[in-house]
Design an enzyme around this catalytic site. Sequence first.
Site, PDB file in Angstrom:
ATOM      1  N   LYS A  44       0.916  -1.075   0.092  1.00 40.33           N
ATOM      2  CA  LYS A  44       0.039  -0.011   0.155  1.00 40.33           C
ATOM      3  C   LYS A  44       0.916   1.135   0.072  1.00 40.33           C
ATOM      4  O   LYS A  44       2.107   1.042   0.162  1.00 40.33           O
ATOM      5  CB  LYS A  44      -0.862  -0.169   1.293  1.00 40.33           C
ATOM      6  CG  LYS A  44      -0.232  -0.096   2.695  1.00 40.33           C
ATOM      7  CD  LYS A  44      -1.178  -0.569   3.446  1.00 40.33           C
ATOM      8  CE  LYS A  44      -0.345  -0.466   5.060  1.00 40.33           C
ATOM      9  NZ  LYS A  44      -1.234  -0.849   6.166  1.00 40.33           N
ATOM     10  N   ARG A 143     -10.521  -0.141  14.325  1.00 41.28           N
ATOM     11  CA  ARG A 143     -10.274   0.728  13.024  1.00 41.28           C
ATOM     12  C   ARG A 143     -11.278   0.010  11.983  1.00 41.28           C
ATOM     13  O   ARG A 143     -12.063   0.884  11.642  1.00 41.28           O
ATOM     14  CB  ARG A 143      -8.808   0.754  12.602  1.00 41.28           C
ATOM     15  CG  ARG A 143      -8.350   1.344  11.470  1.00 41.28           C
ATOM     16  CD  ARG A 143      -6.774   1.478  11.329  1.00 41.28           C
ATOM     17  NE  ARG A 143      -6.285   0.155  10.737  1.00 41.28           N
ATOM     18  CZ  ARG A 143      -5.202   0.241  10.247  1.00 41.28           C
ATOM     19  NH1 ARG A 143      -4.309   0.878  10.339  1.00 41.28           N
ATOM     20  NH2 ARG A 143      -4.819  -1.258   9.682  1.00 41.28           N
ATOM     21  N   TYR A 265      15.496  30.440   7.984  1.00 45.17           N
ATOM     22  CA  TYR A 265      14.172  31.048   8.077  1.00 45.17           C
ATOM     23  C   TYR A 265      14.056  31.449   9.776  1.00 45.17           C
ATOM     24  O   TYR A 265      14.323  30.426  10.426  1.00 45.17           O
ATOM     25  CB  TYR A 265      12.971  30.426   7.603  1.00 45.17           C
ATOM     26  CG  TYR A 265      12.559  30.611   6.010  1.00 45.17           C
ATOM     27  CD1 TYR A 265      12.685  31.801   5.563  1.00 45.17           C
ATOM     28  CD2 TYR A 265      12.691  29.378   5.536  1.00 45.17           C
ATOM     29  CE1 TYR A 265      12.224  31.944   4.129  1.00 45.17           C
ATOM     30  CE2 TYR A 265      12.607  29.728   4.124  1.00 45.17           C
ATOM     31  CZ  TYR A 265      12.154  30.899   3.523  1.00 45.17           C
ATOM     32  OH  TYR A 265      11.905  31.007   2.030  1.00 45.17           O
ATOM     33  N   MET A 313      11.904  24.524   2.041  1.00 44.10           N
ATOM     34  CA  MET A 313      11.013  23.896   1.244  1.00 44.10           C
ATOM     35  C   MET A 313      11.930  22.879   0.233  1.00 44.10           C
ATOM     36  O   MET A 313      11.830  21.702  -0.078  1.00 44.10           O
ATOM     37  CB  MET A 313      10.149  24.673   0.209  1.00 44.10           C
ATOM     38  CG  MET A 313       9.277  23.827  -0.665  1.00 44.10           C
ATOM     39  SD  MET A 313       8.317  24.743  -1.824  1.00 44.10           S
ATOM     40  CE  MET A 313       6.945  25.710  -0.666  1.00 44.10           C
TER      41      MET A 313
HETATM   42  C1  LIG Z   1      -0.521  -1.813   6.741  1.00 48.59           C
HETATM   43  C2  LIG Z   1      -1.167  -3.110   7.213  1.00 48.59           C
HETATM   44  C3  LIG Z   1      -0.261  -4.230   7.340  1.00 48.59           C
HETATM   45  C4  LIG Z   1       1.384  -4.164   7.084  1.00 48.59           C
HETATM   46  O1  LIG Z   1       1.693  -3.627   8.541  1.00 48.59           O
HETATM   47  P1  LIG Z   1       3.312  -3.724   8.795  1.00 48.59           P
HETATM   48  O2  LIG Z   1       3.278  -3.050  10.176  1.00 48.59           O
HETATM   49  O3  LIG Z   1       3.837  -2.492   7.893  1.00 48.59           O
HETATM   50  O4  LIG Z   1       3.827  -4.768   8.804  1.00 48.59           O
HETATM   51  C5  LIG Z   1      -1.053  -5.324   7.486  1.00 48.59           C
HETATM   52  N1  LIG Z   1      -2.204  -5.366   7.756  1.00 48.59           N
HETATM   53  C6  LIG Z   1      -3.042  -4.424   7.705  1.00 48.59           C
HETATM   54  C7  LIG Z   1      -4.475  -4.522   7.843  1.00 48.59           C
HETATM   55  C8  LIG Z   1      -2.457  -3.109   7.575  1.00 48.59           C
HETATM   56  O5  LIG Z   1      -3.246  -2.265   7.437  1.00 48.59           O
END
Ligand SMILES: *Cc1c(COP(=O)(O)O)cnc(C)c1O
Length: 371
Positions: A44, A143, A265, A313
């Site tokens: 992802k 979540r 800055y 930046m």
């Molecule tokens: C991002 C995610 C993972 C991977 O987690 P890591 O800590 O990066 O290994 C696995 N399962 C779900 C549902 C996630 O959102």
Amino acid sequence: MSDAAAARSGALSVLDVDLDAIAENYLILKKKLNAGCDCAAVVKADGYGLGAVPVAQALFAQGCRHFFVATAAEGLALRPGLPPSALLYVLNGPWGATHSDFTAAGLVPVLNTPEDIAYWTRAAQTQGRRLSALVQIDTGMNRLGLSAADAVEMLEADFFKTLDIRCVMSHLACADDPAHPKNGEQLALFLAAAARLPTPCRLSLSNSAGIFLGPEYHFDLARPGCGLYGISPLSVGENPLRNPVRLRARILQTRRIDRLETVGYGATYTVVPPVKCATISAGYADGYLRCLSGRGHVFIHGEKCPVIGRVSMDTIMADVTDLKRECQAGDWAEIIGPHQTADAVAAQAGTIGYEILTSLGARYERNYIRT
Ligand SMILES: *Cc1c(COP(=O)(O)O)cnc(C)c1O
């Protein structure tokens, strides 16, 4: 072309991603799993900022067949890069594309709510076939996923027959802390939910850190992300994984300052003269977080140099007064690499390696290397 001319006309900042190191990390994680447990790859957020397509291709070549993305858009972008035998799962569920776009691209959604399940069941009726899906049960992260009450109701319902449920999954909240009581609580809730499934089903619980909690957390499919990219899955102790990232930016200018003067800055930093200062071609627009102002370090000729004044930046300034080998415009400053990992930069910034990698900007020349 002279070195100086090459430096001037070449890339200002370079991100090298070592695909062999990522492949090796995959094998290290896979080797820890129980026999019969498959190892997926979480790619992802564009492969945690490193490039989902090249990473997934390298892992497919290593035998990986299960890939997780967050959104349908990420899945649609990744699909053409992988052979049809690669399975792509969408963690955030059947949102962001039509159900026919999902199925045409072979994207399998994770169903997180009763509404997701109802929607996907209707989609199956519309398409006149059994559609694949994963189901997520919440076991305490709060979540995504079916609540315990919804799970009892839904898992006994008919959708298990109308849909092809490839896997039932949950996600651990505290796996990076092996001593945390929440791990055992989540495991117990997951086992209880699994015991009520109307038909036996593959199960998945562990992210990278979960793999290190032990075999009872492995089930049928592990879902490591961070570990693949060299981010330590363990909050204490040595990182068992390799760092695949090297990020360098050019020094654009150096100057000597012989008087009490400020740098950057807001005039927040006053030098102790005499100093030599280098201006480097990377800033917060490149993901070098502004909170690293006065806290970060870079490495020049292998030596550690503090970042002074505010991060701009497009540039940062570093104190290079004490370098044994003088630096000059055109030389490289290492931001992430053999001398400091993404986790080390994260510690300086008060965040986690995940945020450092997923913040990497679009201006770097990206090289995919094999070592
Ligand atoms: C991002 C995610 C993972 C991977 O987690 P890591 O800590 O990066 O290994 C696995 N399962 C779900 C549902 C996630 O959102």
